[in-house]
Enzyme design. Structure first.
Site, short mmCIF file in Angstrom:
data_model
loop_
_atom_site.label_atom_id
_atom_site.label_comp_id
_atom_site.label_asym_id
_atom_site.label_seq_id
_atom_site.Cartn_x
_atom_site.Cartn_y
_atom_site.Cartn_z
N ARG A 298 0.84 -1.12 0.09
CA ARG A 298 0.00 0.08 0.03
C ARG A 298 0.55 1.34 -0.10
NH1 ARG A 298 -4.63 -2.40 4.14
NH2 ARG A 298 -5.87 -3.69 2.51
N TYR A 442 -6.22 -1.36 -6.81
CA TYR A 442 -5.63 -2.58 -6.31
C TYR A 442 -5.06 -2.07 -4.96
CZ TYR A 442 -1.41 -1.59 -8.72
OH TYR A 442 -0.10 -1.02 -9.22
N GLU A 443 -4.64 -3.37 -4.18
CA GLU A 443 -4.18 -3.37 -2.88
C GLU A 443 -5.07 -2.62 -1.78
OE1 GLU A 443 -1.85 -5.30 -2.32
OE2 GLU A 443 -0.98 -5.14 -4.48
N GLY A 444 -6.43 -3.15 -1.93
CA GLY A 444 -7.42 -2.54 -1.37
C GLY A 444 -7.95 -1.23 -1.87
N GLN A 449 -9.83 1.67 1.81
CA GLN A 449 -8.71 2.51 2.64
C GLN A 449 -9.43 3.39 3.29
OE1 GLN A 449 -5.46 1.38 2.44
NE2 GLN A 449 -6.14 0.00 0.91
#
Length: 600
Positions: A298, A442-444, A449
């Protein structure tokens, strides 16, 4: 054709004048000998590698993309990619911030993060291959067994092998509690793993001898949901006891995703058929171990958008100074030419300054966060480590979401500066926009977030982490607020700090009665807090610039005047966005949730 010049001057400003990283290094025995000259020398060489080796492959790699051979199940990366990676390994770049116990150079993470900003400006898709390896390294370094560390960490440190994180499956994205990949224990202590993963960045390629996949799966006795997930290390090729590579493991690429951007990174659909892996950490606690990698990713994604913002800005400025179009509203500026360069027009300047302001504040935030990460990992005082860990936890969703939202805004604005030419591939701008768009997903996703920030990082601990950062802001405001020349920065900063406190309290109270209040407000809330953080760093940068201007007078480096102008632009044109965001955050979920879904 686009160009890229590493922003070493601004990096040095942030590192040495704003954050003063070497003062913190002196508190950390492992980094006490790292001085200004060392940091500058490493980044200067890193900038050369990014600009001269990786950047020339950006457009050609985007146009060629990756090729999947369905017969061999192997992937070929674009021309020049393996050769550039070989130079990366030869130069020792993978080991920059890795543990010397495994062959690393042991430099601070903050130095490595600055290097990665330059790599992302040069070629985000290429940078993702080594970038994911750092996350795999961190996860195994924190949770691996002694045998796993001995087997994998030296190779990940050297860059001989790369790594991935295998989370998402066709039927589940963020909700990992739904994953179905199974791991069956075997008599020899290994596990047989079967399942399918999708959207695996750098999941298959020809740039390294082996790929170390970190795979989430369920054991036979796993409880339902996220509490039943375990983590396994599954190499592309089996590794013998002496470290040599053996037969191909049962994990292969079934296909590549056809994406809007980052074409030259192999986003793979991976199938596991009786793949053999070993357990990382404790059974059913895989998410805790994987979060080490996810949080590193992140922060890395925020750096991706920072890099794209910087390179898009540089090219838009070049174009705006050269492109002739109309006359300035206040009269001709380039009287010897048939029209003025478009940089004379107010809205063009607004677009350029938006990108510049977001890049420079984003750089300050990323450097600060990486320095806090160094304190969290290596400071000898446990209380300092704990406080730093809390701050990193608070700032991570802001780095990921706020910087990637801003990267989308900034690259789009920079493409707009080019007018119709920005929409044409030859200028390179449309690629930056396409590449930037994935970073919000991506990555949440950025909504995830935002929920993480408001729900977990703020409300869950009654605002403890946020209050600690608020005290940092308040102390600065109190010290600098006595200066007349700082009022234009301190007053709006302090005002926004008060508003964030009130908004947080209000949302917390409402959430007791209706949890949808959090979901309805979270995205706006993160952006408000993101602006609070940026305003804090811009006020600090303005103070440094003012001090240098006052000290050096007419002989001052123009860099500081530009910094002060950009600070004033941020407070005048970008920070006011918070007024509407606070209003919409307070408006609640009724207008979102009241309509029956059949009416959509």
């Amino acid at each position: 054709m686009p160009r890229y010049v590493p922003p070493l001057r601004d990096m040095q400003f942030v590192l040495h004048e704003l954050v003063q990283v070497t003062e913190t290094f002196k508190e950390i025995p492992a980094h006490a000998e790292v001085d200004v000259d060392t940091v500058n020398a490493v980044l200067e060489e890193g900038g050369k590698f990014a600009a001269q080796v990786v950047f020339p492959l950006n457009r050609s790699g985007d146009e060629e993309g990756c090729t999947h051979d369905k017969t061999t199940r192997e992937v070929r990366t674009p021309a020049g990619y393996p050769e550039a990676y070989a130079k990366y390994v030869e130069g020792g770049w993978p080991s920059l911030s890795c543990d010397p116990a495994y062959g690393g150079q042991g430099l601070p993470h903050v130095v490595n993060q600055c290097f990665y900003e330059m790599l992302n400006s040069a070629n985000q898709a290429w940078t993702m291959y080594p970038g994911l390896s750092h996350g795999a390294y961190e996860a195994l370094h924190a949770h691996g067994t002694p045998e796993q560390k001995a087997t994998y960490l030296p190779k990940l440190t050297s860059g001989e092998w790369t790594g991935t994180m295998c989370l998402t499956e066709p039927h589940c994205g963020t909700d990992l509690g739904l994953l179905r990949t199974k791991a069956e224990p075997l008599a020899d202590g290994t596990y047989r793993i079967n399942g399918a993963k999708i959207f695996i960045s750098a999941g298959e390629h020809d740039m390294a001898a082996n790929i170390v996949h970190l795979v989430l799966a369920r054991l036979p006795d796993a409880p339902a949901g996220s509490k039943g997930i375990s983590l396994f290390v599954v190499p592309k090729f089996h590794v013998a006891a002496d470290g040599s590579l053996g037969a191909r493991n049962g994990i292969f690429c079934a296909g590549l995703e056809h994406k809007m951007g980052i074409h030259s990174n192999a986003t793979a659909q991976l199938v596991l058929e009786d793949a053999i892996g070993t357990l990382v950490g404790e059974p059913h606690k895989g998410l805790q171990a994987m979060f080490v990698m996810m949080n590193a990713a992140r922060l890395g994604v925020g750096m991706q958008s920072l890099g794209l913002t910087e390179v898009a800005y540089q090219n838009a400025v070049d174009y705006a100074k050269d492109r002739l179009q109309m006359r300035a509203l206040t009269g001709p500026k380039a009287k010897d030419k048939p029209a003025d360069p478009i940089i004379v027009h107010p809205d063009v300047r607004k677009m350029l300054l938006t990108a510049r302001a977001y890049a420079e504040a984003g750089r300050a935030l990323c450097v600060h966060t990486a320095l806090m990460l160094d304190k969290e990992l290596s400071h000898p005082d446990a209380d300092v480590r704990r406080e730093a860990a809390d701050e990193v936890a608070l700032l991570t969703p802001i780095v990921k979401a706020f910087l990637t939202d801003n990267g989308w805004i900034a690259t789009s604005a920079c493409m707009q500066v080019f007018g119709g030419h920005g929409y044409v591939r030859e200028w390179g701008m449309e690629q930056y926009v396409r590449d930037a768009r994935i970073n919000m997903i991506y990555e949440g996703t950025n909504t995830i977030q935002s929920l993480d920030l408001l729900g977990r990082k703020v409300l869950a601990d009654n605002g403890k982490k946020l209050k600690a950062f608020g005290r940092r802001i308040a102390e600065f405001a109190e010290d600098a607020g006595v200066r007349e020349d700082m009022q234009e920065f301190i007053n709006p900063l302090a005002d926004l700090g008060d508003k964030v406190t009130k908004l947080t309290t209000e949302l917390g109270m409402k959430a007791f009665g209706n949890a949808d209040e959090v979901g309805a407000a979270a995205v706006d809330y993160l952006r408000v807090v993101g602006h609070l953080v940026f305003a804090y760093f811009w006020a600090r940068m303005a103070q440094v610039a003012l001090d240098r201007i006052q000290a050096d007078g007419d002989a001052v480096d123009p860099f500081y005047r530009a910094k002060l102008h950009t600070a004033r632009f941020y407070f005048a044109k970008l920070l006011p966005e918070t007024a509407s965001l606070i209003r919409t955050a307070r408006s609640g979920p009724a207008s979102l949730m009241a309509m029956d879904e059949s009416l959509f």
